[in-house]
Design a protein around this motif. Structure first.
Motif, PDB file in Angstrom:
ATOM      1  N   TYR A 112     -22.271  58.975  -3.002  1.00 48.52           N
ATOM      2  CA  TYR A 112     -21.508  60.219  -2.864  1.00 48.52           C
ATOM      3  C   TYR A 112     -22.249  61.143  -1.898  1.00 48.52           C
ATOM      4  O   TYR A 112     -23.458  61.335  -2.011  1.00 48.52           O
ATOM      5  CB  TYR A 112     -21.308  60.852  -4.253  1.00 48.52           C
ATOM      6  N   SER A 172     -22.237  64.846   0.668  1.00 45.94           N
ATOM      7  CA  SER A 172     -21.714  66.211   0.768  1.00 45.94           C
ATOM      8  C   SER A 172     -20.418  66.229   1.586  1.00 45.94           C
ATOM      9  O   SER A 172     -19.633  67.161   1.476  1.00 45.94           O
ATOM     10  CB  SER A 172     -22.748  67.152   1.393  1.00 45.94           C
ATOM     11  N   ASP A 205     -17.972  64.499   0.972  1.00 43.12           N
ATOM     12  CA  ASP A 205     -16.875  64.212   0.037  1.00 43.12           C
ATOM     13  C   ASP A 205     -16.397  65.441  -0.722  1.00 43.12           C
ATOM     14  O   ASP A 205     -15.398  65.370  -1.441  1.00 43.12           O
ATOM     15  CB  ASP A 205     -17.312  63.169  -1.004  1.00 43.12           C
ATOM     16  N   VAL A 206     -17.151  66.548  -0.645  1.00 45.01           N
ATOM     17  CA  VAL A 206     -16.811  67.746  -1.418  1.00 45.01           C
ATOM     18  C   VAL A 206     -16.788  68.968  -0.508  1.00 45.01           C
ATOM     19  O   VAL A 206     -17.333  68.946   0.599  1.00 45.01           O
ATOM     20  CB  VAL A 206     -17.823  67.979  -2.574  1.00 45.01           C
ATOM     21  N   ASP A 245     -20.667  70.825  -7.160  1.00 44.55           N
ATOM     22  CA  ASP A 245     -19.529  69.954  -6.827  1.00 44.55           C
ATOM     23  C   ASP A 245     -19.892  68.478  -6.626  1.00 44.55           C
ATOM     24  O   ASP A 245     -19.216  67.586  -7.135  1.00 44.55           O
ATOM     25  CB  ASP A 245     -18.837  70.452  -5.541  1.00 44.55           C
ATOM     26  N   LEU A 246     -20.965  68.235  -5.863  1.00 47.08           N
ATOM     27  CA  LEU A 246     -21.292  66.847  -5.517  1.00 47.08           C
ATOM     28  C   LEU A 246     -21.703  66.047  -6.756  1.00 47.08           C
ATOM     29  O   LEU A 246     -21.254  64.908  -6.950  1.00 47.08           O
ATOM     30  CB  LEU A 246     -22.402  66.824  -4.458  1.00 47.08           C
ATOM     31  N   TYR A 289     -18.646  65.462  -8.938  1.00 46.07           N
ATOM     32  CA  TYR A 289     -17.806  64.435  -8.313  1.00 46.07           C
ATOM     33  C   TYR A 289     -18.392  63.041  -8.571  1.00 46.07           C
ATOM     34  O   TYR A 289     -17.661  62.095  -8.901  1.00 46.07           O
ATOM     35  CB  TYR A 289     -17.696  64.713  -6.819  1.00 46.07           C
ATOM     36  N   SER A 318     -17.787  62.129 -12.315  1.00 53.15           N
ATOM     37  CA  SER A 318     -16.397  61.776 -12.637  1.00 53.15           C
ATOM     38  C   SER A 318     -16.005  60.460 -11.984  1.00 53.15           C
ATOM     39  O   SER A 318     -15.291  59.659 -12.569  1.00 53.15           O
ATOM     40  CB  SER A 318     -15.442  62.910 -12.259  1.00 53.15           C
ATOM     41  N   SER A 319     -16.503  60.203 -10.777  1.00 45.15           N
ATOM     42  CA  SER A 319     -16.212  58.924 -10.112  1.00 45.15           C
ATOM     43  C   SER A 319     -16.810  57.755 -10.887  1.00 45.15           C
ATOM     44  O   SER A 319     -16.246  56.664 -10.917  1.00 45.15           O
ATOM     45  CB  SER A 319     -16.774  58.916  -8.684  1.00 45.15           C
TER      46      SER A 319
END
Ligand SMILES: [Mg+2]
Length: 209
Positions: free
Chosen positions: A128, A130, A132-133, A141-142, A145, A148-149
Motif C-alpha cells: 500500500y 501513499s 493509494d490514498v 488513511d494509509l 486502507y 481494511s484491504s
C-alpha cells in the motif's frame, strides 16, 4: 503486522535524504542531510514539495521528483535490507503471522526497492502506497486502507515505523506501533508503544503485543 518500507525493510534513508538535500540546495533552498531527515523522512514527495515551496517562497523545479527518483533508483543497485529484517520476516512466516507494507513512497519506488533486496515476492499483493490514498502519513488513511484491504481490524494491527510521521499516523489509526530508533532519535518516536534499536529485538516485542 504493517511494515513501513524505507528505513524499516530497506536501508534507503541515508541515500534518499542525501539526494533530497542536494536537490533542494541546487534549487536554491539550502538543506543538509540532517535537516532533510528532520523535516521529510517518512513523508511523501507530495508533502515534501508543499513544505519546501512554503520555505522557498517559490515553486520548486517541475522535474525535481523525476531527478530525485532517477538518482535514487541508480543508487538502489547497491541497496541492502535493514540488518536482521530478513530473519524477522522468516520468523513471521514460520509463525503464520500476516504482514503487509505501507509506505509513503510511490508504487514504482517500492517495487524497485523490494526487487533490489529480494523482498518483492514476500510482499507482492500486500503493498500500500501513499499514492493509494488522499492524505499520506501523518494522516491515518494509509494504515486504515492497508488494514481494511487485508481484512483486519485496526485494533488488531501492529505497525513498525522509523519516522515520527509514521508513528503519528499509526497513533491516529488507533493501531499499536513499535518505533525503530536506528536512525531516528528515540525521543522523536516517544508516542510509540515500544521503542527498539535493532531488528533482532522485534520478535520479542511482537510476542507480547
Ligand atoms: Mg521509514
Amino acid at each position: 503486522m504493517i511494515f513501513d518500507n524505507d528505513g524499516v525493510l530497506v536501508d534507503s534513508e541515508r541515500l534518499a535524504n542525501t539526494i533530497l538535500a542536494d536537490l533542494l540546495t541546487e534549487a536554491g533552498l539550502p538543506y543538509t542531510f540532517d535537516e532533510a531527515v528532520r523535516d521529510f523522512m517518512g513523508g511523501s514527495m507530495v508533502s515534501m514539495r508543499q513544505q519546501a515551496e512554503v520555505k522557498l517562497g517559490a515553486p520548486l523545479p517541475a522535474d525535481l521528483e523525476d531527478r530525485y527518483h532517477q538518482r535514487l533508483f541508480d543508487g538502489f543497485a547497491r541497496l541492502q535490507p535493514v540488518p536482521g529484517v530478513r530473519e524477522v520476516l522468516d520468523q513471521l512466516d514460520a509463525e503464520g503471522i500476516t504482514y503487509c507494507l505501507a509506505s509513503s513512497g510511490t508504487h514504482r519506488r517500492i517495487h524497485t526497492a523490494l526487487t533490489a533486496v529480494g523482498f518483492w515476492e514476500r510482499f507482492e499483493g500486500r503493498i500500500y502506497s501513499s499514492e493509494d490514498v488522499q492524505h499520506g502519513k501523518p494522516a491515518p488513511d494509509l494504515f486504515l486502507y492497508a488494514a481494511s484491504s487485508m481484512g483486519v481490524k485496526p485494533t488488531d494491527c501492529v505497525v513498525v515505523e522509523d519516522s515520527p510521521l509514521g508513528v503519528a499516523a499509526a497513533n491516529a489509526a488507533g493501531m499499536k506501533v513499535f518505533g525503530f530508533a536506528a536512525m531516528t532519535a528515540e525521543e522523536k518516536l516517544a508516542s510509540a508503544d515500544a521503542i527498539f534499536h535493532q531488528m533482532t529485538a522485534l520478535p520479542a516485542l511482537i510476542r507480547v503485543a
